[in-house]
Write an enzyme that holds these catalytic residues in place. Structure first.
Site, PDB file in Angstrom:
ATOM      1  CG  LEU A 133      -1.866  -1.245   1.305  1.00 34.99           C
ATOM      2  CD1 LEU A 133      -2.801  -1.118   2.489  1.00 34.99           C
ATOM      3  CD2 LEU A 133      -2.629  -1.550   0.037  1.00 34.99           C
ATOM      4  CB  CYS A 134       4.435   2.153   0.209  1.00 32.08           C
ATOM      5  SG  CYS A 134       4.773   2.343   1.948  1.00 32.08           S
ATOM      6  CG  HIS A 135       0.794   6.151  -2.943  1.00 31.97           C
ATOM      7  ND1 HIS A 135       0.333   6.210  -1.663  1.00 31.97           N
ATOM      8  CD2 HIS A 135      -0.295   6.198  -3.748  1.00 31.97           C
ATOM      9  CE1 HIS A 135      -0.993   6.295  -1.669  1.00 31.97           C
ATOM     10  NE2 HIS A 135      -1.400   6.289  -2.922  1.00 31.97           N
ATOM     11  CG  MET A 179       6.097   4.179   5.091  1.00 31.37           C
ATOM     12  SD  MET A 179       6.292   3.357   6.685  1.00 31.37           S
ATOM     13  CE  MET A 179       6.395   4.751   7.788  1.00 31.37           C
ATOM     14  CD  GLU A 180       8.854   6.015   0.323  1.00 28.45           C
ATOM     15  OE1 GLU A 180       8.017   5.559  -0.468  1.00 28.45           O
ATOM     16  OE2 GLU A 180       8.526   6.672   1.337  1.00 28.45           O
ATOM     17  CG  ASP A 199      25.186 -10.157   5.093  1.00 32.34           C
ATOM     18  OD1 ASP A 199      25.105 -11.324   5.553  1.00 32.34           O
ATOM     19  OD2 ASP A 199      25.543  -9.914   3.931  1.00 32.34           O
TER      20      ASP A 199
END
EC number: 4.6.1.17
Length: 158
Positions: free
Chosen positions: A74-76, A110-111, A125
């Site tokens: 649902l993120c654009h 969010m990005e 890692d």
């Protein structure tokens, strides 16, 4: 508290942003990875077996920012104008900062959070061989304090 915008009585939806105007957006997220002090020194000296930890983390973080709509439902998809990932070293931690910029109809928090998280995961890692104890566990290593520290809407800064 505002109403839920992604879920209604008909189910799940992607929020409509077509009616909104495009404006400058910026979000800055930070987070830390705790490492053994000797691991920090290896990274600073460029002596890790897997190569340049910081360069790999920057590349991974930037790629993650670009993939955010594929990772978070649902993120654009947002036409990004810039991404910067930087690092500050402490004695037993590295703090990553991810700044994301765009001129669009919705924000880039969010990005920024995705970019900083993947940058920190990449550091883990790259150094996991020297962070493990004799039992193959990670008693010291941890990622913490991931958060948005700044959000800007509408005022472009040089």
């Amino acid at each position: 508290m505002g109403e839920l915008t992604h879920v209604d009585d008909r189910g799940v939806k992607m929020v409509e942003v077509g009616h909104k105007g495009e404006v400058f957006r910026k979000a800055v997220a930070k987070g830390r990875i705790r490492l053994r002090p000797e691991t920090i020194e290896l990274i600073k000296a460029g002596k890790t077996r897997k190569g340049n930890v910081i360069a790999a983390a920057q590349i991974a973080g930037i790629l993650a920012v670009k993939k955010t709509p594929e990772l978070i439902p649902l993120c654009h998809p947002i036409p990004l104008t810039g991404v910067d990932i930087t690092f500050e070293f402490g004695e037993d931690y590295i703090e990553a900062t991810c700044e994301v910029r765009a001129t669009y109809k919705t924000g880039v928090e969010m990005e920024a959070l995705t970019g900083v998280t993947v940058a920190l995961l990449t550091i883990w890692d790259m150094v996991k061989a020297v962070e493990k104890d004799e039992n193959g566990q990670y008693p010291f290593t941890r990622i913490e304090d991931i958060r948005v520290v700044e959000k800007v809407k509408g005022q472009f800064e040089q």
